[in-house]
Scaffold this active site. Structure first.
Site, mmCIF file in Angstrom:
data_model
loop_
_atom_site.group_PDB
_atom_site.id
_atom_site.type_symbol
_atom_site.label_atom_id
_atom_site.label_comp_id
_atom_site.label_asym_id
_atom_site.label_seq_id
_atom_site.Cartn_x
_atom_site.Cartn_y
_atom_site.Cartn_z
ATOM 1 N N LYS B 80 0.861 -1.185 0.000
ATOM 2 C CA LYS B 80 0.000 0.000 0.000
ATOM 3 C C LYS B 80 0.898 1.235 0.000
ATOM 4 C CE LYS B 80 -3.911 1.875 2.673
ATOM 5 N NZ LYS B 80 -4.768 1.640 3.862
ATOM 6 N N SER B 155 -9.713 1.454 2.763
ATOM 7 C CA SER B 155 -8.835 2.264 1.963
ATOM 8 C C SER B 155 -7.752 1.484 1.210
ATOM 9 C CB SER B 155 -8.142 3.304 2.858
ATOM 10 O OG SER B 155 -7.314 2.667 3.799
ATOM 11 N N SER B 179 -9.976 -1.066 6.872
ATOM 12 C CA SER B 179 -9.356 -0.828 5.564
ATOM 13 C C SER B 179 -8.621 -2.011 4.964
ATOM 14 C CB SER B 179 -8.398 0.358 5.649
ATOM 15 O OG SER B 179 -9.112 1.557 5.673
#
Lengths: 113, 503
Positions: B80, B155, B179
């Site tokens: 990420k 996310s 997330s």
């Protein structure tokens, strides 16, 4: 009591985010909606309940020994400055902090970026 | 030769160790698979091809010299884009950090590299992790590989999509309010949020420091266990003061029987009005899959769960506001030119650098921490946190894990969530776990009867019982496989075997 546009202007100044007039309208309605979502936490009788500030309960302050960093975390000068837009020599370069006016005609000196 | 997306991470590492294929061949196949999928999926913000090839060459040289190889030897992994990796930018999907070069490498990233993994790139996300759909990325959207007109969740949407599309077998995400678990659910992959403190956050851009935790995505529980072992085998990280040491025995315990274990269900949650019928039906299937293996189900209650969203949207924004105060445009980040004073430069840099949701969260946090308001919301939220944690403690006195949805619905379409607060409300099944700091994992249990999109069950376990939790997750996966409903282990059908032959 609902937050007014002027309240939100004050919050944005405190948060150091320069909002446009249109954003100010949007953020005012957003903040009022968001604060309404938070009401349930005021619905409980919380007298005598201790707060939990982080989830590992039995952990108190974690202190490091007062020794030079053994993990090599200090960044090299060029790495530390590498992501800054404005630098001078070994320093980050910023506009006037104390006065209201910029350094007039200071121009770029050697090493400025 | 197989396609790269047909192999699990464990199979790739074993193949590299045996010499069936080299780490370099794996990287080339992975890059080829990515090139054919990215126009549709757009999971990545940056592909680090050179770094990947260099790393793979090191792995291949080690093998040639007969040196021992790591757990993840030659396995392509994605990170990420809030995780620092020297040689890549770390943008948090924000204009603020568009040109930010990672000055050091995050511990979680380094641990996977130490295990021999190959860093393929950095994945898309909601800006600074504020969101549940990856729509708030400043750069582009990411399509859900099962239906690219739908969101991948967020996310950590890019990481989930990259794994679901078969671009990489393992990716890391971070989970502050769901997330990892929610995008895993939307994309039909396994996603684990370990107990707070199990994985170091050093070098991960902070959002909510009392809530943030890093964890892996994989297409099967086995790969998630493998990644967990690689993440924790180095022990406690002194660079994250919350880091705790746990044994690297996730794989070892994975196949142990679950007979006699107890799993709790919360009736009020299963009857929640926001829960879609197909998710409720899938949860019943998940329960049956565990019951056939001798798991006993008990009814438990989390009476203060109704306040979890409110508590989270006090604590999260307050911590985010504090953490994001560092973005002043001086040492790093976007800097507005031609400002007369530092105050003006800061306010205008932050106005230009942050997107709408990042501004919303920070303004909310700034308001909640203001004097007078603090006592009305922030302090009570931390008291509610005590109540929620106590609810969990009482529940886990009666069971080893909880079974609940990961999200109220399957993946929604782009733009379908019309207001930010509507999006916040959809976090209701995941956030209490962050508030209490417990472990949680999202396991695919099949396709929804109406949406035909992946649906997951979420398992939550007590703090630091992550190994047992993953064992229940494996049992659930096995039960679902036996019932013939699996989407676990498989790549989203539209992208399966699309480039990436291992040759």
């Amino acid at each position: 009591m609902a937050l007014t546009r002027e309240d939100v202007r004050g919050i944005a100044e405190y948060a150091r985010i320069a909002l446009s007039e249109q954003e100010l309208d949007e953020m005012t309605s957003y903040l009022n909606e968001a604060v309404e979502l938070l009401e349930p936490i005021r619905a409980y009788d919380l007298s005598g309940i201790d707060p939990t500030f982080h989830p590992i309960g039995d952990l108190t302050n974690v202190m490091a020994s007062d020794e030079p960093d053994a993990h090599g975390r200090s960044l090299d000068l060029e790495v530390a400055l590498g992501n800054a837009v404005s630098t001078r020599g070994r320093a980050f370069r910023v506009p006037s902090i104390l006065g209201d006016t910029a350094e007039k005609g200071a121009g770029a000196e050697g090493g400025d970026r | 030769m197989p396609y790269i997306d047909e192999l699990s991470a464990a199979e790739i590492a074993a193949g590299v160790a045996r010499g069936d294929f080299s780490a370099t061949e794996v990287v080339r196949a992975s890059l080829d698979a990515i090139a054919s999928r990215e126009p549709d999926v757009q999971a990545f913000l940056q592909i680090s091809a050179d770094l990947a090839l260099q790393t793979a060459a090191v792995t291949d040289a080690r093998r040639a010299k007969g040196e021992p190889l790591g757990l993840l030897a030659g396995v392509p992994v994605a990170f990420k884009d809030n995780m620092q990796l020297v040689g890549t930018r770390t943008t948090c999907a924000s204009r603020m950090l568009e040109h930010f070069e990672s000055p050091f490498t995050a511990t979680c990233v380094q641990r996977l590299l130490d295990a021999g993994a190959t860093p393929i790139g950095k994945t898309n996300m909601d800006e600074f992790a504020f969101g549940s759909s990856t729509e708030s990325s400043a750069f582009h959207r990411t399509g859900n590989p099962w239906d690219t007109q739908r969101v991948p969740g967020g996310s950590s949407g890019g990481s989930a999509a990259a794994v679901a599309a078969g671009e990489v077998p393992i990716a890391l995400g971070s989970d502050t309010g769901g997330s990892i678990r929610q995008p895993a659910s939307f994309c039909g992959v396994v996603g684990m949020k370990p107990t707070y403190g199990v994985v170091s956050r050093y070098g991960v851009v902070a959002f909510g420091s009392s809530l943030d935790q890093v964890g892996p995505f994989g297409r099967c529980v086995c790969d998630v266990a493998l990644a967990m072992d690689a993440l924790v085998v180095g022990g406690r990280d002194p660079l994250d003061s919350m880091s705790q040491s746990v044994p690297a025995s996730f794989r070892e315990q994975l196949e142990e029987p679950v007979e006699g274990m107890r799993v709790g269900v919360i009736e009020s949650l299963m009857e929640h009005e926001a829960l879609s019928a197909e998710v409720r039906a899938a949860l019943e299937d998940a329960r049956a899959a565990l019951e056939t293996q001798g798991v006993q189900f008990v009814q438990v209650a989390l009476p203060h769960m109704e306040a979890a969203i409110a508590a989270y949207y006090v604590i999260g924004p307050a911590e985010a506001f504090s953490n994001l105060a560092r973005f002043d445009g001086v040492r790093f980040g976007y800097q507005e030119p031609d400002c007369a004073t530092l105050a003006e430069q800061t306010a205008r840099s932050r106005a230009r650098g942050f997107g709408a949701e990042a501004k919303r969260r920070q303004l909310l946090g700034a308001y909640l921490l203001a004097s007078g308001v603090y006592d009305q919301y922030y302090y009570p939220a931390q008291q509610v946190r005590t109540l929620i944690t106590a609810d969990y403690r009482a529940a886990f006195a009666r069971c080893d894990a909880l079974l609940l949805p990961a999200a109220p619905t399957a993946a929604f379409r782009f733009g379908e969530m019309s207001t930010p607060t509507q999006m916040y409300a959809a976090d209701l099944f995941t956030i209490s776990n962050n508030i209490a700091g417990n472990a949680g994992v999202s396991v695919p249990v099949g396709l929804g009867k109406t949406s035909c999109m992946p649906i997951a069950a979420q398992l939550q376990g007590p703090a630091f019982k992550d190994h047992a939790l993953l064992r229940v997750a494996r049992a659930l996966e096995r039960g679902v496989e036996d019932a013939g409903r699996t989407c676990s282990g498989t790549v989203a059908p539209g992208f399966a075997r699309m480039g990436g032959v291992l040759a």
